[in-house]
Write a protein that holds these residues in place. Structure first.
Motif, PDB file in Angstrom:
ATOM      1  N   TYR A 199      42.767  38.996  34.994  1.00  0.00           N
ATOM      2  CA  TYR A 199      41.425  39.563  35.557  1.00  0.00           C
ATOM      3  C   TYR A 199      41.609  40.373  36.764  1.00  0.00           C
ATOM      4  O   TYR A 199      40.880  41.531  36.867  1.00  0.00           O
ATOM      5  CB  TYR A 199      40.760  38.332  36.172  1.00  0.00           C
ATOM      6  N   VAL A 200      42.639  40.268  37.870  1.00  0.00           N
ATOM      7  CA  VAL A 200      43.005  40.964  38.614  1.00  0.00           C
ATOM      8  C   VAL A 200      43.483  42.403  38.093  1.00  0.00           C
ATOM      9  O   VAL A 200      43.059  43.509  38.691  1.00  0.00           O
ATOM     10  CB  VAL A 200      44.178  40.477  39.761  1.00  0.00           C
ATOM     11  N   ASN A 201      44.424  42.373  37.155  1.00  0.00           N
ATOM     12  CA  ASN A 201      44.802  43.576  36.708  1.00  0.00           C
ATOM     13  C   ASN A 201      43.717  44.404  36.069  1.00  0.00           C
ATOM     14  O   ASN A 201      43.777  45.638  36.236  1.00  0.00           O
ATOM     15  CB  ASN A 201      46.100  43.263  35.367  1.00  0.00           C
ATOM     16  N   LYS A 202      42.797  43.938  35.470  1.00  0.00           N
ATOM     17  CA  LYS A 202      41.668  44.594  34.924  1.00  0.00           C
ATOM     18  C   LYS A 202      40.710  45.296  36.075  1.00  0.00           C
ATOM     19  O   LYS A 202      40.262  46.483  35.930  1.00  0.00           O
ATOM     20  CB  LYS A 202      40.722  43.705  34.140  1.00  0.00           C
ATOM     21  N   CYS A 259      49.741  40.261  42.375  1.00  0.00           N
ATOM     22  CA  CYS A 259      48.785  41.037  41.422  1.00  0.00           C
ATOM     23  C   CYS A 259      48.066  42.166  41.892  1.00  0.00           C
ATOM     24  O   CYS A 259      47.248  42.925  41.548  1.00  0.00           O
ATOM     25  CB  CYS A 259      47.626  40.036  41.063  1.00  0.00           C
ATOM     26  N   ALA A 260      48.614  42.556  43.353  1.00  0.00           N
ATOM     27  CA  ALA A 260      47.956  43.801  44.068  1.00  0.00           C
ATOM     28  C   ALA A 260      48.808  44.285  45.081  1.00  0.00           C
ATOM     29  O   ALA A 260      49.874  43.562  45.582  1.00  0.00           O
ATOM     30  CB  ALA A 260      46.398  43.466  44.694  1.00  0.00           C
ATOM     31  N   PRO A 261      48.547  45.511  45.506  1.00  0.00           N
ATOM     32  CA  PRO A 261      49.414  45.831  46.527  1.00  0.00           C
ATOM     33  C   PRO A 261      49.575  45.122  47.657  1.00  0.00           C
ATOM     34  O   PRO A 261      50.762  44.856  48.454  1.00  0.00           O
ATOM     35  CB  PRO A 261      49.108  47.360  46.899  1.00  0.00           C
ATOM     36  N   VAL A 268      38.665  45.457  47.226  1.00  0.00           N
ATOM     37  CA  VAL A 268      39.032  44.123  47.559  1.00  0.00           C
ATOM     38  C   VAL A 268      38.479  42.917  46.505  1.00  0.00           C
ATOM     39  O   VAL A 268      37.430  42.948  46.460  1.00  0.00           O
ATOM     40  CB  VAL A 268      38.905  43.733  49.119  1.00  0.00           C
ATOM     41  N   LEU A 269      39.371  42.109  46.119  1.00  0.00           N
ATOM     42  CA  LEU A 269      38.980  41.082  45.548  1.00  0.00           C
ATOM     43  C   LEU A 269      39.349  39.740  46.356  1.00  0.00           C
ATOM     44  O   LEU A 269      40.348  39.528  46.479  1.00  0.00           O
ATOM     45  CB  LEU A 269      39.511  41.089  44.026  1.00  0.00           C
TER      46      LEU A 269
END
Length: 650
Positions: free
Chosen positions: A467-470, A620-622, A391-392
């Protein structure tokens, strides 16, 4: 184990009952009071939470003993109403199963019946009874209680106490303070009777004595009776502390615990419940003085939330018990944390009155810093996730921190990124205002709890799509907050202007004459602080009212602070046109221009959601959830509540 606060943690025996420590949960009104005035399941869970948190006693609030003369929609306990006795029994059991002693407050509002009605117009249909005939400040007539009704009410106190004992309560509290009926008899302001209940102090105490005797007869010897009184009414015409001492001496032989509060609910709300503008423990002196004159144990109350202060109160003999209400909403585990030497983990009450405002507005409860309050039936334990992930959290303000803590408790690997060099978000700005310092401390405490929970914190880190993709996370919580609203007013970007959020960084720039541009909550509180420092403050507001964004409990106190301070000059319906070295040029409603003088300008024109940042991250995320001010500029309450539940949903 060596206790850090041994006196707070020391058990006490009151009557024939043993209490596990000296920290009691004071009466707080329930939430889901049924149409029949029984205790609903949400209220049972509400009271149970404080028992789980380690309080020695938990008092269910405001059980009306005589509905015939007090028609408020509060708890009733009788045998005629289906479910009444059962609801009290389930509540007492819920409290006792966690080791706390269940108590119930026996009450009659007298001439203030209907105070807690959400629909205030319904008060018009209630009969208002008091010790003497009168007209209330709101125009409602008050009828004088006859001897027959007094006898009936006295008997009702005993009947209700007996039923409470039958339901499993192991203590009762008789509410004799705060302007309710017993206090009205004690008070020379309310009591103008000429019979045996009026005149001299001994006569005015008679009703209280009869009530206590009735309760004692019903519950028996050794069953603890706690009597709540105002040590002083704290207004002209009411009784003072000297009278409070004499009242205590006249009833002490009949009770087991004397609970000393302060003031009257209707004439000093922010004193009875000390506001953020008063010192913590501002009412303790009343209990300390009365304790010198009585032999019965004494409890004190009033804005207490600091373990060191409470320990000193007990250790020095000012009181034998400390009682808390709001502090145990903010952190229901406060007693447990003190007993286990984890006092640095306490989330302190902000004294913002969100809890009381919510009850008045919606008949529920909510707490700015505790997302469980009023919603305890949803579960009070954070359950580990069956599928832990990565989790970010983007943003280290209160909402982001709450989300990170909760997600970590669920077993997720959590990274929290904050673009600045310090956690806390908008709370950082509160460190320079003494009466709001606990808001700054909230950010510090949440930061500690996040680190303790295993959250990886990355400061000076801006979250971008790349950043999120990384990081390749399973969930992203967007908590990027808001930014100050600085409209294109000529001169508003000058070096004599300080944005209110940045005041803590630039307070040395603020000169002796200040214009606060913006009369919302932030502007008003800034004006009060600057005036307290001795500065001359001109408060400019474009609308016709100040602080409409303040809650209904805090706002009147806030406005009272402004009104009484002769260093604050208020300019309503003034629109800022330009900022100069001499002040702010404003236009009034007639479009006439005025120069409001000030060598420093505080810009407090509100906040704007960082929608551009949030929208850039939305895919950017599921799992993605936006929370707090980046959705809509709102409150700490909203941010923390949304952060907590976002983490539960991952």
């Amino acid at each position: 184990m060596q206790r850090k606060y041994p006196n707070l943690c020391k058990p006490i025996k009151i009557g024939n009952v043993n209490f596990r420590n000296r920290m009691f949960s004071a009466p707080m009104g329930g939430t889901d009071i049924t149409a029949d005035c029984t205790i609903g399941p949400a209220s049972t869970a509400f009271y149970e939470l404080r028992a789980k948190g380690g309080a020695a006693s938990v008092t269910v609030s405001e059980c009306v003993v005589h509905p015939e003369t007090e028609g408020s929609h509060m708890f009733h306990l009788d045998l005629e109403t289906v479910g009444s006795l059962a609801s009290f029994t389930y509540t007492a059991d819920a409290i006792r199963r966690h080791g706390a002693i269940a108590s119930v407050e026996l009450s009659h509002s007298g001439q203030y019946a209907g105070t807690y009605l959400t629909d205030k117009n319904k008060k018009q249909g209630l009969s208002q009874w008091g010790p003497s005939a009168a007209i209330r400040p709101d125009g409602l007539p008050v009828k004088e209680l006859t001897q027959e009704l007094i006898d009936d009410i006295v008997a009702a106190y005993g009947n209700t106490a007996g039923l409470a004992k039958r339901a499993g309560f192991e203590m009762v509290m008789i509410h004799g303070g705060h302007g309710w009926l017993i206090n009205q008899f004690l008070s020379p302001y309310f009591n103008k009777r000429t019979d045996k209940y009026g005149g001299c102090l001994e006569n005015r105490v008679r009703f209280a004595q009869e009530v206590i005797d009735s309760v004692r007869k019903a519950v028996g010897v050794g069953f603890p009776i706690e009597f709540r009184m105002s040590g002083s009414e704290l207004f002209e015409g009411g009784y003072d502390l000297n009278d409070g001492v004499e009242i205590a001496k006249l009833i002490e032989s009949k009770i087991d615990l004397l609970h000393v509060s302060a003031g009257t609910y209707q004439r000093g709300f922010g004193i009875t419940h000390p506001s953020m503008f008063l010192p913590h423990g501002s009412n303790v002196y009343l209990a300390a003085e009365i304790k010198k004159h009585v032999s019965v144990p004494v409890a004190t109350i009033g804005g207490l939330n600091d373990p060191e202060m409470m320990e000193e109160i007990i250790a020095s003999g000012k009181a034998d018990v400390v009682e808390m209400a709001r502090a145990l909403l903010a952190d229901h585990e406060l007693p447990k944390k003190i007993v286990t030497n984890k006092d640095k983990d306490i989330v302190k009450c902000l004294r913002c009155f969100t809890c009381m405002a919510e009850r008045a507005m919606t008949s529920t409860r909510r707490c700015t810093v505790n997302p469980l309050i009023g919603r305890e039936l949803g579960g009070s334990e954070v359950i580990p996730s069956p599928h832990p992930g990565k989790v970010l959290v983007a943003g280290g303000g209160p909402g982001g921190l709450e989300a990170a803590i909760t997600a970590a408790k669920r077993g997720h690997k959590v990274i929290l990124c904050e673009k600045s060099d310090e956690l806390g978000g908008i709370l950082k700005g509160e460190q320079a205002i003494p009466f709001k310092y606990e808001m700054y401390e909230l950010g510090v405490t949440l930061g500690k709890l996040a680190k303790d929970a295993g959250v990886e914190i990355r400061l000076n880190t801006t979250v971008t799509k790349e950043y999120v993709n990384k990081e390749n996370v399973d969930a992203l919580i967007i908590a990027v907050g808001s930014e100050p609203l600085v409209p294109p007013i000529p001169g508003l970007h000058g070096d004599n202007v300080v944005v209110v959020n940045d005041y803590y960084l630039e307070k040395d720039k603020v000169k002796s004459e200040v214009v606060v541009l913006g009369g919302g909550l932030a502007g008003c509180e800034a004006a009060i602080h600057l005036a307290q420092e001795g500065k001359t403050v001109h408060l400019v507001e474009m609308r016709a009212e100040l602080a409409p964004d303040a809650n209904i409990r805090h706002r009147p106190i806030l406005l009272g602070e402004i009104e009484k301070n002769n260093k604050i000059y208020v300019h309503m319906e003034y629109k800022g046109l330009s900022v100069t070295r001499e002040g702010v040029v404003c236009a009034d409603v007639a479009c006439v221009e005025h120069l409001v003088p000030g060598t420093t300008i505080i810009c407090a024109l509100g906040q704007r959601a960082r929608r551009d940042v949030a929208e850039d991250l939305i895919d950017c995320a599921p799992f993605v959830r936006e929370i707090g001010d980046c959705v809509k500029a709102s409150t700490i309450t909203t941010a923390i509540y949304q952060g907590y539940h976002a983490a539960l949903d991952i």
